[in-house]
Design a protein around this motif. Structure first.
Motif, PDB file in Angstrom:
ATOM      1  N   UNK A   1       0.788  -1.235   0.000  1.00 51.27           N
ATOM      2  CA  UNK A   1       0.000   0.000   0.000  1.00 51.27           C
ATOM      3  C   UNK A   1       0.816   1.279   0.000  1.00 51.27           C
ATOM      4  N   UNK A   2       2.104   1.212   0.326  1.00 52.69           N
ATOM      5  CA  UNK A   2       2.917   2.425   0.402  1.00 52.69           C
ATOM      6  C   UNK A   2       4.278   2.199  -0.246  1.00 52.69           C
ATOM      7  N   UNK A   3       4.926   3.327  -0.576  1.00 54.17           N
ATOM      8  CA  UNK A   3       6.213   3.286  -1.263  1.00 54.17           C
ATOM      9  C   UNK A   3       7.408   3.440  -0.346  1.00 54.17           C
ATOM     10  N   UNK A   4       7.249   4.140   0.769  1.00 55.60           N
ATOM     11  CA  UNK A   4       8.423   4.493   1.566  1.00 55.60           C
ATOM     12  C   UNK A   4       8.202   4.207   3.043  1.00 55.60           C
ATOM     13  N   UNK A   5       9.246   4.379   3.826  1.00 55.82           N
ATOM     14  CA  UNK A   5       9.228   3.995   5.233  1.00 55.82           C
ATOM     15  C   UNK A   5       8.291   4.895   6.039  1.00 55.82           C
ATOM     16  N   UNK A   6       7.917   4.400   7.207  1.00 59.11           N
ATOM     17  CA  UNK A   6       7.076   5.195   8.105  1.00 59.11           C
ATOM     18  C   UNK A   6       7.790   6.482   8.507  1.00 59.11           C
ATOM     19  N   UNK A   7       9.082   6.415   8.738  1.00 55.93           N
ATOM     20  CA  UNK A   7       9.832   7.633   9.064  1.00 55.93           C
ATOM     21  C   UNK A   7       9.720   8.658   7.948  1.00 55.93           C
ATOM     22  N   UNK A   8       9.878   8.222   6.708  1.00 55.68           N
ATOM     23  CA  UNK A   8       9.737   9.143   5.579  1.00 55.68           C
ATOM     24  C   UNK A   8       8.316   9.672   5.474  1.00 55.68           C
ATOM     25  N   UNK A   9       7.346   8.810   5.710  1.00 53.51           N
ATOM     26  CA  UNK A   9       5.952   9.251   5.663  1.00 53.51           C
ATOM     27  C   UNK A   9       5.731  10.399   6.648  1.00 53.51           C
ATOM     28  N   UNK A  10       6.219  10.234   7.851  1.00 54.56           N
ATOM     29  CA  UNK A  10       6.052  11.273   8.867  1.00 54.56           C
ATOM     30  C   UNK A  10       6.787  12.545   8.475  1.00 54.56           C
ATOM     31  N   UNK A  11       7.982  12.408   7.940  1.00 53.46           N
ATOM     32  CA  UNK A  11       8.734  13.585   7.511  1.00 53.46           C
ATOM     33  C   UNK A  11       8.036  14.325   6.377  1.00 53.46           C
ATOM     34  N   UNK A  12       7.302  13.597   5.553  1.00 49.08           N
ATOM     35  CA  UNK A  12       6.620  14.206   4.419  1.00 49.08           C
ATOM     36  C   UNK A  12       5.249  14.767   4.778  1.00 49.08           C
ATOM     37  N   UNK A  13       4.874  14.704   6.050  1.00 52.06           N
ATOM     38  CA  UNK A  13       3.635  15.337   6.477  1.00 52.06           C
ATOM     39  C   UNK A  13       2.508  14.395   6.822  1.00 52.06           C
ATOM     40  N   UNK A  14       2.719  13.085   6.716  1.00 50.71           N
ATOM     41  CA  UNK A  14       1.713  12.129   7.168  1.00 50.71           C
ATOM     42  C   UNK A  14       1.581  12.271   8.680  1.00 50.71           C
ATOM     43  N   UNK A  15       0.346  12.336   9.170  1.00 48.94           N
ATOM     44  CA  UNK A  15       0.122  12.484  10.616  1.00 48.94           C
ATOM     45  C   UNK A  15      -0.828  11.424  11.161  1.00 48.94           C
ATOM     46  N   UNK A  16      -1.161  10.440  10.352  1.00 51.78           N
ATOM     47  CA  UNK A  16      -1.968   9.323  10.825  1.00 51.78           C
ATOM     48  C   UNK A  16      -1.488   8.031  10.194  1.00 51.78           C
ATOM     49  N   UNK A  17      -1.398   6.973  11.001  1.00 49.56           N
ATOM     50  CA  UNK A  17      -0.923   5.679  10.533  1.00 49.56           C
ATOM     51  C   UNK A  17      -1.979   4.622  10.806  1.00 49.56           C
ATOM     52  N   UNK A  18      -2.343   3.865   9.779  1.00 53.51           N
ATOM     53  CA  UNK A  18      -3.224   2.715   9.947  1.00 53.51           C
ATOM     54  C   UNK A  18      -2.343   1.466  10.047  1.00 53.51           C
TER      55      UNK A  18
END
Length: 438
Positions: free
Chosen positions: A122-139
């Protein structure tokens, strides 16, 4: 071009083995001159043609969307506007936050040794990268597995070695590191919960060091009331919201039961049908005023990487409007998507800006908001337009990483093609020089 070629031949008195060998020189020079006249070196903006990630400005990468017939790479948004950085101090439930569906189900994640993983990604990159890119919710899907709690993309409530990703504590430690490094940020975790170990979640979050950020259930608003302001949450260090799909966990472990605090539309294919936004069966109706959070799921049942850029264009904007109306003109607080990076330009990030703008400042997009200005005071901004292009090299391979404002992206074909062009040019110019000297 023919006149130029004739002049070149007269000046050098060359008797080429073929006309085409000489024609390559001005053609390649023209190619390089045309490329030099376009934006580059970090000056390209959204929708500008690009050939490498370094051409694009901060927060952008160079990608394309073949599923929409757009093979020319353009500068594409890869980072969200953090809404609290523009308009701060409002209740948490007034903002819209980016959520990644199955955040842990990452394309390049290695399988268990000796096992071929059989599941969807479902995703391309790591959770750390997701958070750095502005993701603020994790399923996150959590299961009992190998005497531990693992993240699995599985079925029938059971984790198998071919559906397993990694122990959940690894991802939670990424969250802990991010919250520790970013003391004003707030993260929400939504658990699809198949953990039966007594106090399993309690021990897991404690061992990950996240209990110090925990937003206590006792302080969560009841009967649809506003949440504390983001400033209050930061001041109290209540910067981690955790929800579970198991109702009993609220009394047993102090983990909030998701549908007691939020409404949610149907995930999967029912959530992407244009003109329809039904509520999930576990959820109250989307228009219910007894809860104050609204999660919009926007992803198909079967994720396809190459289609995500198409899904995150006009259809996404239309579904946001549909779900907004279905919820009684209430804007979603969470937007959950697959492959959040992929789009035809602005994608999920533009959608979030347009969701936050009207709620936070009364403007069509958060980009028009003015910090400290009265509600409805909006800046004049111009929408980007797609630039004319001729180069068809380059594509987005799906490996994207942003660190602060630096951009690194694998663009699979451009570097190879450009290297061949330059090598050929050097070869031809060298041959030309030898022939002139002879």
């Amino acid at each position: 071009m023919l006149a130029c070629l004739a002049e070149l031949r007269r000046a050098s008195a060359i008797n080429c083995c073929s006309c085409s060998c000489c024609c390559w020189v001005p053609l390649l020079l023209l190619f390089l001159i045309a490329g030099a006249s376009a934006c580059s070196n970090g000056n390209c903006q959204v929708l500008d043609a690009c050939a490498a990630a370094s051409d694009c400005g901060p927060g952008l990468y160079c990608g394309n969307c073949p599923s929409l017939g757009q093979n020319q790479p353009i500068c594409t948004r890869g980072q969200a506007t953090i809404p609290t950085s523009v308009v701060g101090g409002l209740p948490f439930n007034k903002y819209t936050w980016l959520v990644t569906h199955n955040s842990f189900s990452i394309v390049d994640a290695p399988p268990l040794p000796g096992v071929q993983r059989l599941t969807f990604y479902n995703q391309d990159d790591t959770v750390t990268n997701q958070l750095r890119n502005g993701v603020r919710g994790l399923m996150l899907d959590m299961y009992d597995f190998e005497n531990d709690i693992w993240l699995c993309h599985s079925f029938r409530g059971q984790c198998f070695n071919f559906t397993a990703f990694q122990p959940a504590i690894n991802t939670l430690r990424e969250v802990e590191a991010f919250l520790s490094e970013n003391p004003t940020e707030i993260v929400t975790i939504i658990i699809e919960d198949y953990v039966h170990t007594p106090k399993g979640l309690t021990n897991l979050f404690t061992n990950a060091g996240l209990n110090k950020f925990w937003f206590p259930v006792s302080k969560m608003p009841k009967k649809g009331g506003d949440w504390p302001t983001v400033a209050e949450m930061v001041q109290n260090n209540y910067r981690l919201l955790v929800f579970t799909s198991v109702a009993a966990k609220e009394a047993e472990e102090g983990v909030a039961y998701q549908w007691k605090y939020m409404v949610e539309n149907e995930p999967g294919d029912p959530g992407v049908v244009q003109g329809s936004c039904p509520n999930r069966k576990e959820s109250k109706p989307l228009s219910s005023k007894s809860v104050s959070l609204f999660l919009e799921n926007y992803f198909p049942t079967y994720p396809v990487q190459s289609d995500a850029c198409k899904e995150h264009s006009t259809p996404l904007a239309q579904m946001v409007t549909t779900c907004y109306k279905a919820a009684g003109n209430t804007m979603p607080n969470f937007l959950a998507v697959n492959f959040y990076m992929r789009s035809d330009g602005g994608g999920v990030f533009d959608a979030l800006d347009r969701m936050n703008g009207p709620t936070l400042c009364g403007c069509s997009t958060i980009a028009a908001c003015q910090a400290g200005a009265p509600y409805g005071s909006c800046k004049n901004i111009s929408a980007p337009t797609r630039s004319p292009t001729t180069n068809t090299a380059g594509s987005f391979s799906g490996s994207v990483q942003f660190t602060n404002s630096a951009t690194t992206v694998h663009v699979t074909s451009y570097l190879i093609i450009s290297t061949l062009y330059v090598s050929l040019l050097v070869f031809l110019l060298g041959k030309l020089q030898l022939q002139v000297a002879g």
